[in-house]
Design an enzyme around this catalytic site. Structure first.
Site, PDB file in Angstrom:
ATOM      1  N   ARG A  46       0.826  -1.217   0.000  1.00 46.37           N
ATOM      2  CA  ARG A  46       0.000   0.000   0.000  1.00 46.37           C
ATOM      3  C   ARG A  46       0.859   1.266   0.000  1.00 46.37           C
ATOM      4  O   ARG A  46       0.526   2.270  -0.635  1.00 46.37           O
ATOM      5  CB  ARG A  46      -0.911  -0.028   1.227  1.00 46.37           C
ATOM      6  N   HIS A 102       0.445   4.438  -2.465  1.00 44.53           N
ATOM      7  CA  HIS A 102       0.188   5.811  -2.013  1.00 44.53           C
ATOM      8  C   HIS A 102       1.353   6.750  -2.322  1.00 44.53           C
ATOM      9  O   HIS A 102       1.185   7.963  -2.331  1.00 44.53           O
ATOM     10  CB  HIS A 102      -0.150   5.827  -0.517  1.00 44.53           C
ATOM     11  N   ASP A 103       2.528   6.188  -2.562  1.00 46.26           N
ATOM     12  CA  ASP A 103       3.632   7.029  -3.049  1.00 46.26           C
ATOM     13  C   ASP A 103       3.415   7.370  -4.529  1.00 46.26           C
ATOM     14  O   ASP A 103       3.424   8.529  -4.924  1.00 46.26           O
ATOM     15  CB  ASP A 103       4.981   6.298  -2.854  1.00 46.26           C
ATOM     16  N   VAL A 161       0.893  10.078  -5.978  1.00 43.13           N
ATOM     17  CA  VAL A 161       1.060  11.503  -5.669  1.00 43.13           C
ATOM     18  C   VAL A 161       2.393  11.980  -6.239  1.00 43.13           C
ATOM     19  O   VAL A 161       3.452  11.569  -5.778  1.00 43.13           O
ATOM     20  CB  VAL A 161       0.983  11.724  -4.139  1.00 43.13           C
ATOM     21  N   GLY A 171       3.933  10.974  -8.671  1.00 41.31           N
ATOM     22  CA  GLY A 171       4.763   9.860  -9.144  1.00 41.31           C
ATOM     23  C   GLY A 171       5.490   9.141  -8.025  1.00 41.31           C
ATOM     24  O   GLY A 171       5.445   9.543  -6.866  1.00 41.31           O
ATOM     25  N   ASP A 208       8.131   8.795  -6.074  1.00 40.70           N
ATOM     26  CA  ASP A 208       9.290   9.633  -5.763  1.00 40.70           C
ATOM     27  C   ASP A 208       9.590   9.678  -4.267  1.00 40.70           C
ATOM     28  O   ASP A 208      10.315  10.565  -3.808  1.00 40.70           O
ATOM     29  CB  ASP A 208       9.046  11.065  -6.272  1.00 40.70           C
ATOM     30  N   ASN A 246      -3.988   8.874   4.490  1.00 37.85           N
ATOM     31  CA  ASN A 246      -2.743   8.290   5.011  1.00 37.85           C
ATOM     32  C   ASN A 246      -2.635   8.315   6.537  1.00 37.85           C
ATOM     33  O   ASN A 246      -1.987   7.449   7.133  1.00 37.85           O
ATOM     34  CB  ASN A 246      -1.532   9.052   4.453  1.00 37.85           C
ATOM     35  N   PRO A 296      -7.568   7.524  -3.793  1.00 34.81           N
ATOM     36  CA  PRO A 296      -8.976   7.108  -3.708  1.00 34.81           C
ATOM     37  C   PRO A 296      -9.470   7.031  -2.267  1.00 34.81           C
ATOM     38  O   PRO A 296      -8.676   6.879  -1.344  1.00 34.81           O
ATOM     39  CB  PRO A 296      -8.985   5.723  -4.366  1.00 34.81           C
ATOM     40  N   HIS A 334      -6.127  -6.091  -1.725  1.00 35.25           N
ATOM     41  CA  HIS A 334      -6.963  -6.221  -0.528  1.00 35.25           C
ATOM     42  C   HIS A 334      -7.224  -7.689  -0.177  1.00 35.25           C
ATOM     43  O   HIS A 334      -8.078  -7.993   0.640  1.00 35.25           O
ATOM     44  CB  HIS A 334      -8.287  -5.463  -0.702  1.00 35.25           C
ATOM     45  N   ASP A 340      -3.987 -14.345  -2.390  1.00 36.04           N
ATOM     46  CA  ASP A 340      -4.661 -15.281  -3.298  1.00 36.04           C
ATOM     47  C   ASP A 340      -5.845 -14.569  -3.938  1.00 36.04           C
ATOM     48  O   ASP A 340      -5.969 -13.347  -3.813  1.00 36.04           O
ATOM     49  CB  ASP A 340      -5.101 -16.540  -2.519  1.00 36.04           C
TER      50      ASP A 340
HETATM   51  C1  HEM Z   1      -9.373   1.199  -5.604  1.00 42.41           C
HETATM   52  C2  HEM Z   1      -9.225   2.138  -4.698  1.00 42.41           C
HETATM   53  C3  HEM Z   1      -8.791   1.855  -3.294  1.00 42.41           C
HETATM   54  C4  HEM Z   1      -9.388   2.306  -2.160  1.00 42.41           C
HETATM   55  C5  HEM Z   1     -10.618   3.196  -2.084  1.00 42.41           C
HETATM   56  C6  HEM Z   1      -8.642   1.781  -1.065  1.00 42.41           C
HETATM   57  C7  HEM Z   1      -8.930   2.029   0.260  1.00 42.41           C
HETATM   58  C8  HEM Z   1      -8.324   1.402   1.323  1.00 42.41           C
HETATM   59  C9  HEM Z   1      -8.714   1.584   2.690  1.00 42.41           C
HETATM   60  C10 HEM Z   1      -9.812   2.513   3.187  1.00 42.41           C
HETATM   61  C11 HEM Z   1      -7.939   0.779   3.451  1.00 42.41           C
HETATM   62  C12 HEM Z   1      -7.974   0.625   4.968  1.00 42.41           C
HETATM   63  C13 HEM Z   1      -7.150   1.728   5.562  1.00 42.41           C
HETATM   64  C14 HEM Z   1      -7.337   1.910   7.053  1.00 42.41           C
HETATM   65  O1  HEM Z   1      -8.365   1.581   7.595  1.00 42.41           O
HETATM   66  O2  HEM Z   1      -6.411   2.424   7.698  1.00 42.41           O
HETATM   67  C15 HEM Z   1      -7.047   0.091   2.559  1.00 42.41           C
HETATM   68  C16 HEM Z   1      -6.099  -0.826   2.936  1.00 42.41           C
HETATM   69  C17 HEM Z   1      -5.215  -1.418   2.073  1.00 42.41           C
HETATM   70  N1  HEM Z   1      -5.063  -1.121   0.743  1.00 42.41           N
HETATM   71 FE1  HEM Z   1      -6.357  -0.098  -0.404  1.00 42.41          FE
HETATM   72  N2  HEM Z   1      -7.611   1.020  -1.529  1.00 42.41           N
HETATM   73  C18 HEM Z   1      -7.648   1.053  -2.890  1.00 42.41           C
HETATM   74  C19 HEM Z   1      -6.752   0.465  -3.747  1.00 42.41           C
HETATM   75  C20 HEM Z   1      -5.615  -0.177  -3.339  1.00 42.41           C
HETATM   76  C21 HEM Z   1      -4.533  -0.549  -4.205  1.00 42.41           C
HETATM   77  C22 HEM Z   1      -4.438  -0.182  -5.680  1.00 42.41           C
HETATM   78  C23 HEM Z   1      -3.602  -1.184  -3.431  1.00 42.41           C
HETATM   79  C24 HEM Z   1      -2.269  -1.743  -3.807  1.00 42.41           C
HETATM   80  C25 HEM Z   1      -1.862  -2.041  -4.999  1.00 42.41           C
HETATM   81  C26 HEM Z   1      -4.135  -1.234  -2.098  1.00 42.41           C
HETATM   82  C27 HEM Z   1      -3.563  -1.873  -1.044  1.00 42.41           C
HETATM   83  C28 HEM Z   1      -4.071  -1.907   0.236  1.00 42.41           C
HETATM   84  C29 HEM Z   1      -3.581  -2.778   1.281  1.00 42.41           C
HETATM   85  C30 HEM Z   1      -2.544  -3.863   1.099  1.00 42.41           C
HETATM   86  C31 HEM Z   1      -4.289  -2.455   2.441  1.00 42.41           C
HETATM   87  C32 HEM Z   1      -4.068  -3.032   3.840  1.00 42.41           C
HETATM   88  C33 HEM Z   1      -2.940  -2.254   4.481  1.00 42.41           C
HETATM   89  C34 HEM Z   1      -2.545  -2.705   5.881  1.00 42.41           C
HETATM   90  O3  HEM Z   1      -3.045  -3.672   6.404  1.00 42.41           O
HETATM   91  O4  HEM Z   1      -1.652  -2.018   6.437  1.00 42.41           O
HETATM   92  N3  HEM Z   1      -5.335  -0.590  -2.066  1.00 42.41           N
HETATM   93  N4  HEM Z   1      -7.298   0.495   1.280  1.00 42.41           N
END
Ligand code: HEM
Length: 324
Positions: free
Chosen positions: A71, A75-76, A79, A81, A83, A99, A168, A198, A252
């Site tokens: 993640r 998130h890097d 924003v 690019g 960087d 963040n 997002p 996710h 998976d």
């Molecule tokens: C499609 C739009 C996306 C939205 C709206 C979104 C939103 C979120 C949110 C709300 C969380 C929970 C954060 C929290 O409660 O602190 C989360 C966790 C996470 N997101 Fe996304 N996400 C998106 C796309 C992505 C993408 C593209 C990736 C990676 C390629 C990603 C990887 C992750 C991971 C691995 C977690 C768990 C992080 C942890 O356990 O520390 N997400 N995301």
């Protein structure tokens, strides 16, 4: 007496004209060197193995860290690019809503960076370490691996207003999600594949409360009541739940199967399978894990290519949380 004219053979004059043209082109365009997987082969041949050791040990200490590092790269890159702008203390990105108290892994990147600095000082950028860390994190929890392109340099500033605007949020509609990714050069299929991250990691109650108490027709009732137990309707904002209820610690394709059963945790997960244009991609990934795996890897490479600083742009930070 006039000097005799200098005769330049045809071939030579063409060569000189071509060289002049190339020089003008190089001077007039900003440096857009390509990233390359062999970038550190001469300057720091042990960079990748050093980062790997560091990330593997962090993930074996805490498995969730794999999710957090994937993640962090996302998130890097979204924003200004890839960087490493997110890592700057005082850069402003760490504290935007998407963040704050949410993105993790800064300390793990700092340790990997100091391990690399001890073998090749001032050579390997923080942005590249974040990109390699994401790959190692995925591989460490059974996810796909890919060849990471290298040669990114680090920014000297953060961009909190772009972070707030471009990252997002869990309430985004499908159209909004598609356009946010499109803005970064990623299509809807890339977006669905990347959301498959996710399959691991966790979310805070405040990000899914609206969905589990919303009585919507897009959520499985049993799933909603299970999640309500750990996420009260008006307290426990930071209580955690797994994004993939079936196999929260393994990379998976259960995430996609969950969506088809209306068991996506975030509203932004479930919109990927809600009668819209991405339904067929979700269903394809739920049936063919190998396709998800290779699409995820390819999309991570594509994401890692977003607007890198290269050549003499930016700098190679000595420590990732501050400019030199
Ligand atoms: C499609 C739009 C996306 C939205 C709206 C979104 C939103 C979120 C949110 C709300 C969380 C929970 C954060 C929290 O409660 O602190 C989360 C966790 C996470 N997101 Fe996304 N996400 C998106 C796309 C992505 C993408 C593209 C990736 C990676 C390629 C990603 C990887 C992750 C991971 C691995 C977690 C768990 C992080 C942890 O356990 O520390 N997400 N995301």
């Amino acid at each position: 007496m006039a000097a005799p004219p200098v005769r330049i053979p045809m071939g030579a004059s063409f060569f000189m004209a071509a060289m002049a043209l190339i020089t003008v082109m190089m001077m007039s365009s900003p440096c857009h060197a390509q990233l390359s997987s062999t970038f550190y082969d001469q300057t720091c041949p042990n960079a990748l193995s050093t980062i790997r050791t560091s990330i593997r040990s962090a993930v074996s200490r805490e498995r969730r860290m794999a999710a957090s590092l994937i993640r962090l790269h996302f998130h890097d890159c979204f924003v200004q690019g890839c960087d490493a702008s997110i890592l700057l203390n005082g850069g402003g990105e760490k504290t935007v809503t998407q963040n704050n108290n949410s993105v993790r892994g800064y300390d793990v990147i700092d340790s990997a960076k100091s391990a690399v600095e001890s073998i090749c000082p001032g050579v390997v950028s923080c942005a590249d370490i974040v990109a390699v860390a994401a790959r190692e994190a995925s591989a460490a929890v059974g996810g796909p691996s890919w060849t990471v392109k290298l040669g990114r340099r680090d920014s000297t500033t953060g961009n909190p207003s772009q972070a707030g605007a471009d990252l997002p949020v869990f309430t985004d509609s499908l159209d909004t999600l598609i356009s946010r990714f499109d803005k970064k050069g990623l299509n809807a299929r890339d977006m669905v594949a990347l959301s498959g991250a996710h399959t691991i990691g966790q979310a805070r109650c405040l990000t899914f409360r609206g969905r589990i108490y919303g009585n919507g027709s897009d959520i499985d009732a049993g799933f909603a009541s299970t999640r309500q137990r750990g996420c009260p309707s008006s307290s426990g904002d930071s209580n955690l739940a797994a994004l993939d209820l079936v196999t929260p610690n393994s990379f998976d394709n259960n995430y996609f199967k969950n969506l088809m059963r209306k068991k996506g945790l975030l509203a932004s997960d479930q919109v990927l399978y809600s009668g819209g244009s991405t339904d067929s991609i979700v269903s394809e990934y739920s049936r063919t894990p190998a396709t998800f795996s290779s699409d995820f890897a390819a999309a991570m490479v594509k994401m890692g290519d977003i607007e890198p600083l290269t050549g003499s742009q930016g700098q190679v930070r000595k420590i990732c949380s501050a400019v030199n």
